[in-house]
Design a protein around this motif. Sequence first.
Motif, PDB file in Angstrom:
ATOM      1  N   LYS A   1      47.492   7.829 -13.260  1.00 27.14           N
ATOM      2  CA  LYS A   1      47.029   6.479 -13.593  1.00 27.14           C
ATOM      3  C   LYS A   1      48.106   5.710 -14.367  1.00 27.14           C
ATOM      4  O   LYS A   1      48.967   6.315 -14.998  1.00 27.14           O
ATOM      5  CB  LYS A   1      45.750   6.568 -14.456  1.00 27.14           C
ATOM      6  CG  LYS A   1      44.610   7.335 -13.775  1.00 27.14           C
ATOM      7  CD  LYS A   1      43.926   6.484 -12.694  1.00 27.14           C
ATOM      8  CE  LYS A   1      42.867   7.300 -11.947  1.00 27.14           C
ATOM      9  NZ  LYS A   1      43.369   7.969 -10.747  1.00 27.14           N
ATOM     10  N   ASP A   2      48.014   4.419 -14.325  1.00 27.59           N
ATOM     11  CA  ASP A   2      48.851   3.460 -15.068  1.00 27.59           C
ATOM     12  C   ASP A   2      50.383   3.660 -14.981  1.00 27.59           C
ATOM     13  O   ASP A   2      51.127   3.117 -15.775  1.00 27.59           O
ATOM     14  CB  ASP A   2      48.414   3.315 -16.556  1.00 27.59           C
ATOM     15  CG  ASP A   2      48.341   4.645 -17.294  1.00 27.59           C
ATOM     16  OD1 ASP A   2      47.304   5.309 -17.188  1.00 27.59           O
ATOM     17  OD2 ASP A   2      49.333   5.009 -17.958  1.00 27.59           O
ATOM     18  N   VAL A   3      50.842   4.475 -14.025  1.00 23.81           N
ATOM     19  CA  VAL A   3      52.281   4.502 -13.725  1.00 23.81           C
ATOM     20  C   VAL A   3      52.387   4.539 -12.208  1.00 23.81           C
ATOM     21  O   VAL A   3      51.621   5.261 -11.558  1.00 23.81           O
ATOM     22  CB  VAL A   3      52.987   5.789 -14.246  1.00 23.81           C
ATOM     23  CG1 VAL A   3      54.489   5.622 -14.213  1.00 23.81           C
ATOM     24  CG2 VAL A   3      52.513   6.180 -15.624  1.00 23.81           C
ATOM     25  N   GLU A   4      53.334   3.798 -11.659  1.00 21.12           N
ATOM     26  CA  GLU A   4      53.504   3.846 -10.213  1.00 21.12           C
ATOM     27  C   GLU A   4      54.574   4.867  -9.867  1.00 21.12           C
ATOM     28  O   GLU A   4      55.755   4.708 -10.212  1.00 21.12           O
ATOM     29  CB  GLU A   4      53.908   2.458  -9.692  1.00 21.12           C
ATOM     30  CG  GLU A   4      53.695   2.323  -8.200  1.00 21.12           C
ATOM     31  CD  GLU A   4      54.122   0.944  -7.693  1.00 21.12           C
ATOM     32  OE1 GLU A   4      54.765   0.883  -6.649  1.00 21.12           O
ATOM     33  OE2 GLU A   4      53.811  -0.054  -8.378  1.00 21.12           O
ATOM     34  N   VAL A   5      54.149   5.970  -9.225  1.00 16.40           N
ATOM     35  CA  VAL A   5      55.083   7.044  -8.882  1.00 16.40           C
ATOM     36  C   VAL A   5      55.051   7.264  -7.373  1.00 16.40           C
ATOM     37  O   VAL A   5      53.978   7.366  -6.785  1.00 16.40           O
ATOM     38  CB  VAL A   5      54.682   8.380  -9.573  1.00 16.40           C
ATOM     39  CG1 VAL A   5      55.758   9.440  -9.335  1.00 16.40           C
ATOM     40  CG2 VAL A   5      54.464   8.183 -11.054  1.00 16.40           C
ATOM     41  N   THR A   6      56.222   7.333  -6.759  1.00 22.97           N
ATOM     42  CA  THR A   6      56.271   7.648  -5.326  1.00 22.97           C
ATOM     43  C   THR A   6      57.224   8.821  -5.114  1.00 22.97           C
ATOM     44  O   THR A   6      58.086   9.090  -5.958  1.00 22.97           O
ATOM     45  CB  THR A   6      56.768   6.454  -4.492  1.00 22.97           C
ATOM     46  OG1 THR A   6      57.973   5.952  -5.100  1.00 22.97           O
ATOM     47  CG2 THR A   6      55.743   5.336  -4.429  1.00 22.97           C
ATOM     48  N   VAL A   7      57.048   9.524  -3.994  1.00 25.22           N
ATOM     49  CA  VAL A   7      57.953  10.623  -3.650  1.00 25.22           C
ATOM     50  C   VAL A   7      58.949  10.086  -2.635  1.00 25.22           C
ATOM     51  O   VAL A   7      58.565   9.559  -1.592  1.00 25.22           O
ATOM     52  CB  VAL A   7      57.170  11.819  -3.060  1.00 25.22           C
ATOM     53  CG1 VAL A   7      58.113  12.956  -2.685  1.00 25.22           C
ATOM     54  CG2 VAL A   7      56.134  12.318  -4.062  1.00 25.22           C
ATOM     55  N   ALA A   8      60.229  10.197  -2.947  1.00 24.94           N
ATOM     56  CA  ALA A   8      61.266   9.663  -2.064  1.00 24.94           C
ATOM     57  C   ALA A   8      61.336  10.483  -0.774  1.00 24.94           C
ATOM     58  O   ALA A   8      60.929  11.645  -0.736  1.00 24.94           O
ATOM     59  CB  ALA A   8      62.611   9.683  -2.774  1.00 24.94           C
TER      60      ALA A   8
END
Length: 338
Positions: free
Chosen positions: A110-117
Amino acid sequence: LVNRVVLHLVQAIRVKDSCFSSIERQSAGSYYERVKISEPNEFDIMLVMPVSRIQLDESDDTGAYYYVSFKRNPKEKGWLKFLEEDGKLSAFKMLQALREIIKQEVKNIKDVEVTVARKKAGSPAITLQIKNPPSEISVDIILTLEAQQSWPPSTQGGLKIEQWLGTKVRRDLRFRSLYLVAKQNKREKVLRGNTWRLSFSHIEKHVINNHGNSKTCCESDGPKCCRKGCLKLLKYLLEQLKMKYPKELEKFCSYHVKTAFLHSCVTRPNDSDWHLGDLDHCFQQCLGFFVDCLQKSQLTHFFIPQYNLFSLEDKARHHFLSRKISHELNNGFPVFHE
């Protein structure tokens, strides 16, 4: 921010797959060796998995790449899904499983935008991108096996730190665990992705943080030296040149200058060789050594003496970089002022 994201992932990974239940986080790389230059936007996090009773078989003549198999069936039956028919532990299968868990789990942060490259060919890392306006942070997660067993014979003549840090320190360091990271060996005849490469990042971190020939070097009330300053400048120079010539220099990485730096520390073992005020002179000496390695296309791995980190088919690239560095050296480092 990074700690929060990684902590969340580690807890989820432990629960999702029983094989990964004993995974521990360990920090590696320049930020944690306190030699990071520019802003802290890249982190290396090792996810360390203890394994017991493994057998290592060399996969080529470098002495760095191995096939891993268990000497007897692991108690945890979940491991079986990661084994090849011939009993070898597949780095590829393990990375894939870990990647899947992480890809699912980042959606729950939540509340952080994380993506996997996207996957980079041949890279042992699972790279996370964390949005942190106005910039982005990238975190490389590296799957690492930890074995409490003696280092393989190929390391016997490496870590030549007797004159610099002492025989006892060398012996103690060689008793530390053996680390293996999931890394494809490009020389493998059939690329099956089941090779593991020895990693000494925990030892490098120790050596760089305890770099003094005398025990008090760089302690709060002890004399200061310029070793870390030299390493930072070496890394910064390579980083700047790579930005300028991305195509020609794509095969070079900070590990190359770090290795050259460690060899320089061995050739000049005393703290008096690295007076804080002699930074420019020491830096130029380290660079001279690195240029020499480039011209000979020979950079010996610090822990595995038979392993040349420079591939002979890249001679033209080595000469290109050596010309660029010599130009910098002789002209007062214009790239630092651009």
